[in-house]
Design a protein around this motif. Structure first.
Motif, PDB file in Angstrom:
ATOM      1  N   GLU A  24      -7.781  49.562  30.606  1.00 51.47           N
ATOM      2  CA  GLU A  24      -8.174  47.892  30.686  1.00 51.47           C
ATOM      3  C   GLU A  24      -9.455  47.889  31.600  1.00 51.47           C
ATOM      4  O   GLU A  24      -9.795  48.631  32.313  1.00 51.47           O
ATOM      5  CB  GLU A  24      -7.194  47.457  31.865  1.00 51.47           C
ATOM      6  CG  GLU A  24      -5.752  46.991  31.242  1.00 51.47           C
ATOM      7  CD  GLU A  24      -4.867  46.533  32.322  1.00 51.47           C
ATOM      8  OE1 GLU A  24      -4.103  45.691  32.052  1.00 51.47           O
ATOM      9  OE2 GLU A  24      -4.925  47.062  33.609  1.00 51.47           O
ATOM     10  N   LEU A  26     -12.363  44.607  33.102  1.00 48.40           N
ATOM     11  CA  LEU A  26     -12.708  43.346  33.557  1.00 48.40           C
ATOM     12  C   LEU A  26     -13.904  42.789  32.430  1.00 48.40           C
ATOM     13  O   LEU A  26     -14.382  43.659  32.164  1.00 48.40           O
ATOM     14  CB  LEU A  26     -13.197  43.243  34.956  1.00 48.40           C
ATOM     15  CG  LEU A  26     -12.034  43.649  36.035  1.00 48.40           C
ATOM     16  CD1 LEU A  26     -12.734  43.661  37.337  1.00 48.40           C
ATOM     17  CD2 LEU A  26     -11.088  42.331  36.167  1.00 48.40           C
ATOM     18  N   SER A  42     -17.213  36.610  26.535  1.00 46.82           N
ATOM     19  CA  SER A  42     -16.118  35.869  26.518  1.00 46.82           C
ATOM     20  C   SER A  42     -15.639  35.238  25.061  1.00 46.82           C
ATOM     21  O   SER A  42     -14.454  35.259  24.635  1.00 46.82           O
ATOM     22  CB  SER A  42     -16.188  34.699  27.483  1.00 46.82           C
ATOM     23  OG  SER A  42     -16.171  35.290  28.715  1.00 46.82           O
ATOM     24  N   VAL A  56      -4.734  39.995  27.586  1.00 45.86           N
ATOM     25  CA  VAL A  56      -5.338  39.711  28.694  1.00 45.86           C
ATOM     26  C   VAL A  56      -4.355  39.674  29.752  1.00 45.86           C
ATOM     27  O   VAL A  56      -3.129  38.986  29.580  1.00 45.86           O
ATOM     28  CB  VAL A  56      -6.380  38.431  28.975  1.00 45.86           C
ATOM     29  CG1 VAL A  56      -5.351  36.982  28.485  1.00 45.86           C
ATOM     30  CG2 VAL A  56      -6.966  38.348  29.884  1.00 45.86           C
ATOM     31  N   ARG A  57      -4.646  40.230  30.951  1.00 48.64           N
ATOM     32  CA  ARG A  57      -3.632  40.100  32.192  1.00 48.64           C
ATOM     33  C   ARG A  57      -4.496  39.654  33.255  1.00 48.64           C
ATOM     34  O   ARG A  57      -5.414  40.082  33.741  1.00 48.64           O
ATOM     35  CB  ARG A  57      -3.242  41.671  32.469  1.00 48.64           C
ATOM     36  CG  ARG A  57      -2.115  41.693  33.755  1.00 48.64           C
ATOM     37  CD  ARG A  57      -1.867  43.179  33.934  1.00 48.64           C
ATOM     38  NE  ARG A  57      -2.804  44.143  34.256  1.00 48.64           N
ATOM     39  CZ  ARG A  57      -3.357  44.280  35.454  1.00 48.64           C
ATOM     40  NH1 ARG A  57      -3.070  43.676  36.538  1.00 48.64           N
ATOM     41  NH2 ARG A  57      -4.263  45.241  35.506  1.00 48.64           N
ATOM     42  N   GLN A  58      -3.784  38.571  33.821  1.00 50.93           N
ATOM     43  CA  GLN A  58      -4.370  37.943  35.084  1.00 50.93           C
ATOM     44  C   GLN A  58      -3.933  38.210  36.412  1.00 50.93           C
ATOM     45  O   GLN A  58      -2.751  38.531  36.584  1.00 50.93           O
ATOM     46  CB  GLN A  58      -4.319  36.471  34.917  1.00 50.93           C
ATOM     47  CG  GLN A  58      -5.340  35.684  35.923  1.00 50.93           C
ATOM     48  CD  GLN A  58      -5.988  34.331  35.331  1.00 50.93           C
ATOM     49  OE1 GLN A  58      -5.549  34.018  34.214  1.00 50.93           O
ATOM     50  NE2 GLN A  58      -6.511  33.433  36.101  1.00 50.93           N
ATOM     51  N   ASP A  59      -5.017  38.670  37.231  1.00 48.14           N
ATOM     52  CA  ASP A  59      -4.729  39.323  38.437  1.00 48.14           C
ATOM     53  C   ASP A  59      -5.387  38.344  39.550  1.00 48.14           C
ATOM     54  O   ASP A  59      -6.533  38.767  39.626  1.00 48.14           O
ATOM     55  CB  ASP A  59      -5.052  40.873  38.538  1.00 48.14           C
ATOM     56  CG  ASP A  59      -4.763  41.557  39.847  1.00 48.14           C
ATOM     57  OD1 ASP A  59      -3.718  40.754  40.804  1.00 48.14           O
ATOM     58  OD2 ASP A  59      -5.369  42.209  40.173  1.00 48.14           O
ATOM     59  N   GLN A  61      -7.953  36.154  40.597  1.00 48.69           N
ATOM     60  CA  GLN A  61      -9.145  35.486  39.891  1.00 48.69           C
ATOM     61  C   GLN A  61      -9.690  36.417  38.916  1.00 48.69           C
ATOM     62  O   GLN A  61     -10.402  36.140  38.158  1.00 48.69           O
ATOM     63  CB  GLN A  61     -10.248  35.347  40.885  1.00 48.69           C
ATOM     64  CG  GLN A  61      -9.650  34.371  42.045  1.00 48.69           C
ATOM     65  CD  GLN A  61      -9.857  32.955  41.417  1.00 48.69           C
ATOM     66  OE1 GLN A  61     -10.215  32.438  40.347  1.00 48.69           O
ATOM     67  NE2 GLN A  61      -8.880  32.126  42.277  1.00 48.69           N
ATOM     68  N   ARG A  62      -9.229  37.683  38.655  1.00 48.77           N
ATOM     69  CA  ARG A  62      -9.652  38.810  37.639  1.00 48.77           C
ATOM     70  C   ARG A  62      -8.811  38.589  36.296  1.00 48.77           C
ATOM     71  O   ARG A  62      -7.644  38.645  36.284  1.00 48.77           O
ATOM     72  CB  ARG A  62      -9.538  39.843  38.399  1.00 48.77           C
ATOM     73  CG  ARG A  62     -10.448  39.955  39.806  1.00 48.77           C
ATOM     74  CD  ARG A  62      -9.924  41.056  40.454  1.00 48.77           C
ATOM     75  NE  ARG A  62     -10.697  42.217  40.214  1.00 48.77           N
ATOM     76  CZ  ARG A  62     -10.821  43.214  40.698  1.00 48.77           C
ATOM     77  NH1 ARG A  62      -9.938  43.671  41.788  1.00 48.77           N
ATOM     78  NH2 ARG A  62     -11.504  44.333  40.458  1.00 48.77           N
ATOM     79  N   ARG A  63      -9.471  38.867  35.229  1.00 50.71           N
ATOM     80  CA  ARG A  63      -8.697  38.935  33.971  1.00 50.71           C
ATOM     81  C   ARG A  63      -9.058  40.333  33.655  1.00 50.71           C
ATOM     82  O   ARG A  63     -10.312  40.667  33.171  1.00 50.71           O
ATOM     83  CB  ARG A  63      -9.276  37.895  32.744  1.00 50.71           C
ATOM     84  CG  ARG A  63      -8.803  36.486  33.275  1.00 50.71           C
ATOM     85  CD  ARG A  63      -9.136  35.528  32.336  1.00 50.71           C
ATOM     86  NE  ARG A  63      -8.624  34.230  32.614  1.00 50.71           N
ATOM     87  CZ  ARG A  63      -8.858  33.211  31.943  1.00 50.71           C
ATOM     88  NH1 ARG A  63      -9.835  33.314  31.282  1.00 50.71           N
ATOM     89  NH2 ARG A  63      -8.184  32.216  32.143  1.00 50.71           N
ATOM     90  N   TRP A  64      -7.952  41.116  33.305  1.00 46.64           N
ATOM     91  CA  TRP A  64      -8.134  42.446  32.770  1.00 46.64           C
ATOM     92  C   TRP A  64      -7.749  42.366  31.238  1.00 46.64           C
ATOM     93  O   TRP A  64      -6.493  41.838  30.906  1.00 46.64           O
ATOM     94  CB  TRP A  64      -7.346  43.351  33.484  1.00 46.64           C
ATOM     95  CG  TRP A  64      -7.659  43.405  34.626  1.00 46.64           C
ATOM     96  CD1 TRP A  64      -6.895  42.909  35.874  1.00 46.64           C
ATOM     97  CD2 TRP A  64      -8.265  44.697  35.335  1.00 46.64           C
ATOM     98  NE1 TRP A  64      -7.444  43.107  37.155  1.00 46.64           N
ATOM     99  CE2 TRP A  64      -8.229  44.661  36.702  1.00 46.64           C
ATOM    100  CE3 TRP A  64      -8.828  45.761  34.823  1.00 46.64           C
ATOM    101  CZ2 TRP A  64      -8.866  45.331  37.518  1.00 46.64           C
ATOM    102  CZ3 TRP A  64      -9.438  46.489  35.450  1.00 46.64           C
ATOM    103  CH2 TRP A  64      -9.549  46.229  36.916  1.00 46.64           C
ATOM    104  N   TYR A  65      -8.658  43.056  30.460  1.00 49.25           N
ATOM    105  CA  TYR A  65      -8.541  42.942  28.937  1.00 49.25           C
ATOM    106  C   TYR A  65      -8.221  44.458  28.425  1.00 49.25           C
ATOM    107  O   TYR A  65      -8.374  45.521  28.968  1.00 49.25           O
ATOM    108  CB  TYR A  65      -9.791  42.485  28.365  1.00 49.25           C
ATOM    109  CG  TYR A  65     -10.057  41.166  28.427  1.00 49.25           C
ATOM    110  CD1 TYR A  65      -9.448  40.115  27.316  1.00 49.25           C
ATOM    111  CD2 TYR A  65     -10.688  40.594  29.405  1.00 49.25           C
ATOM    112  CE1 TYR A  65      -9.748  38.848  27.677  1.00 49.25           C
ATOM    113  CE2 TYR A  65     -10.759  39.170  29.647  1.00 49.25           C
ATOM    114  CZ  TYR A  65     -10.238  38.444  28.576  1.00 49.25           C
ATOM    115  OH  TYR A  65     -10.503  37.036  28.570  1.00 49.25           O
TER     116      TYR A  65
END
Length: 103
Positions: A24, A26, A42, A56-59, A61-65
């Protein structure tokens, strides 16, 4: 929706997949590695998500791809006959070279 071949025809999208192959990341990491503007990265990620190649996994404010390799099966299946062709050609070359060594 674009075919998998159309999606992967763009070199930057392939680079993104290569970067995500190890795990993963960011968006900011991808921007830094690719030396592209964030909106450009993006845009490519959106196309890759639409094709099912990344999730995508949202954590907070962060988006992990991360990469999803399953959709690449279409390309793998298409390439299979070409792999066999190359294997057969390389086997024939090896046999030819072995006969040359015997001379």
């Amino acid at each position: 929706m674009a075919s998998m071949f159309e999606v992967l025809a763009e070199p930057r999208r392939r680079e993104i997949l290569d970067l995500l192959r190890d795990g993963e990341r960011l968006v900011g990491d991808l921007v830094e590695q690719l030396a592209l503007a964030q909106p450009t990265v993006s845009k490519h990620l959106k196309v890759l998500r639409s094709a099912g190649l990344v999730t995508v996994r949202q954590d907070a404010q962060r988006r992990w791809y991360r990469v999803r390799p399953d959709p690449l099966t279409e390309i793998d299946e298409w390439l299979a006959p070409y792999r066999r062709m190359w294997t057969n050609s390389l086997d024939a070359l090896e046999r030819h070279l072995e006969t040359m060594d015997d001379d």
